[in-house]
Design a protein around this motif. Structure first.
Motif, PDB file in Angstrom:
ATOM      1  N   ASP A 124       8.650 -65.580  44.074  1.00 37.88           N
ATOM      2  CA  ASP A 124       9.726 -65.317  44.949  1.00 37.88           C
ATOM      3  C   ASP A 124      10.321 -64.110  44.243  1.00 37.88           C
ATOM      4  OD1 ASP A 124      10.410 -66.932  42.927  1.00 37.88           O
ATOM      5  OD2 ASP A 124      12.467 -67.455  43.578  1.00 37.88           O
ATOM      6  N   MET A 125      10.151 -63.855  42.879  1.00 37.79           N
ATOM      7  CA  MET A 125      10.586 -62.683  42.380  1.00 37.79           C
ATOM      8  C   MET A 125       9.922 -61.478  42.693  1.00 37.79           C
ATOM      9  SD  MET A 125      12.699 -60.981  40.533  1.00 37.79           S
ATOM     10  CE  MET A 125      13.712 -62.253  39.724  1.00 37.79           C
ATOM     11  N   ILE A 126       8.435 -61.473  42.882  1.00 36.76           N
ATOM     12  CA  ILE A 126       7.828 -60.231  43.278  1.00 36.76           C
ATOM     13  C   ILE A 126       8.085 -60.109  44.679  1.00 36.76           C
ATOM     14  CG2 ILE A 126       5.323 -59.639  43.693  1.00 36.76           C
ATOM     15  CD1 ILE A 126       6.285 -59.814  40.664  1.00 36.76           C
ATOM     16  N   VAL A 127       8.241 -61.088  45.323  1.00 36.78           N
ATOM     17  CA  VAL A 127       8.683 -60.905  47.039  1.00 36.78           C
ATOM     18  C   VAL A 127      10.118 -60.198  47.096  1.00 36.78           C
ATOM     19  CG1 VAL A 127       9.414 -61.990  49.200  1.00 36.78           C
ATOM     20  CG2 VAL A 127       7.318 -62.728  47.775  1.00 36.78           C
ATOM     21  N   LEU A 158      18.618 -56.576  40.608  1.00 35.10           N
ATOM     22  CA  LEU A 158      17.643 -55.974  41.170  1.00 35.10           C
ATOM     23  C   LEU A 158      17.823 -54.501  41.915  1.00 35.10           C
ATOM     24  CD1 LEU A 158      14.550 -56.744  42.009  1.00 35.10           C
ATOM     25  CD2 LEU A 158      15.519 -57.623  44.041  1.00 35.10           C
ATOM     26  N   ALA A 159      19.091 -54.343  42.428  1.00 31.85           N
ATOM     27  CA  ALA A 159      19.211 -52.944  42.728  1.00 31.85           C
ATOM     28  C   ALA A 159      19.402 -51.827  41.564  1.00 31.85           C
ATOM     29  CB  ALA A 159      20.424 -52.797  43.711  1.00 31.85           C
ATOM     30  N   GLY A 160      19.962 -52.555  40.555  1.00 27.80           N
ATOM     31  CA  GLY A 160      19.953 -51.232  39.552  1.00 27.80           C
ATOM     32  C   GLY A 160      18.672 -51.171  39.042  1.00 27.80           C
ATOM     33  N   GLU A 163      13.110 -55.221  47.991  1.00 30.66           N
ATOM     34  CA  GLU A 163      14.257 -53.999  47.331  1.00 30.66           C
ATOM     35  C   GLU A 163      13.247 -52.812  47.371  1.00 30.66           C
ATOM     36  OE1 GLU A 163      17.651 -52.610  46.212  1.00 30.66           O
ATOM     37  OE2 GLU A 163      17.200 -54.967  46.589  1.00 30.66           O
ATOM     38  N   GLY A 164      12.054 -52.580  47.567  1.00 31.63           N
ATOM     39  CA  GLY A 164      11.253 -51.342  47.693  1.00 31.63           C
ATOM     40  C   GLY A 164      10.973 -50.976  46.369  1.00 31.63           C
TER      41      GLY A 164
END
Length: 106
Positions: A35-38, A80-82, A43-44
């Protein structure tokens, strides 16, 4: 008296851009849950080949990016966005360094 030395064999795999990794391979290489890789893909941060997670193929470059993003999250508490923004800025820095290197001939 002869010193006693223990020889330790270190083996590894050099992963390049041409290396293909499945989602499961990438998860093992990064010690990350699927799920983390997904989430990194969503997030791109990672852009695998293939349309579905079961068909995704990653490269050694993807593995490096995933490891950096995961370390930013784990070690620094970056969301994640950061992490995605930090990777984008690192990519831009690499591009600018390459341009400077070409311009200076060094």
């Amino acid at each position: 008296m002869t010193p006693n030395f223990t020889l330790t064999e270190i083996t590894g795999l050099i992963l390049e851009e041409q290396t293909e990794l499945s989602l499961a391979d990438l998860c093992r290489a990064c010690a990350a849950q699927t799920d983390m890789i997904v989430e990194l893909v969503n997030e791109g941060v990672l852009t695998p080949e293939g349309s579905q997670p079961e068909q995704w193929h990653f490269t050694g470059v993807h593995m490096q990016r995933a490891r950096v993003a995961l370390r930013l999250q784990h070690d620094l508490g970056v969301n994640l966005a950061g992490a995605a923004l930090a990777l984008e800025l690192l990519d831009e820095l690499d591009t600018l360094r390459a341009q400077l290197h070409r311009l200076t001939g060094g």
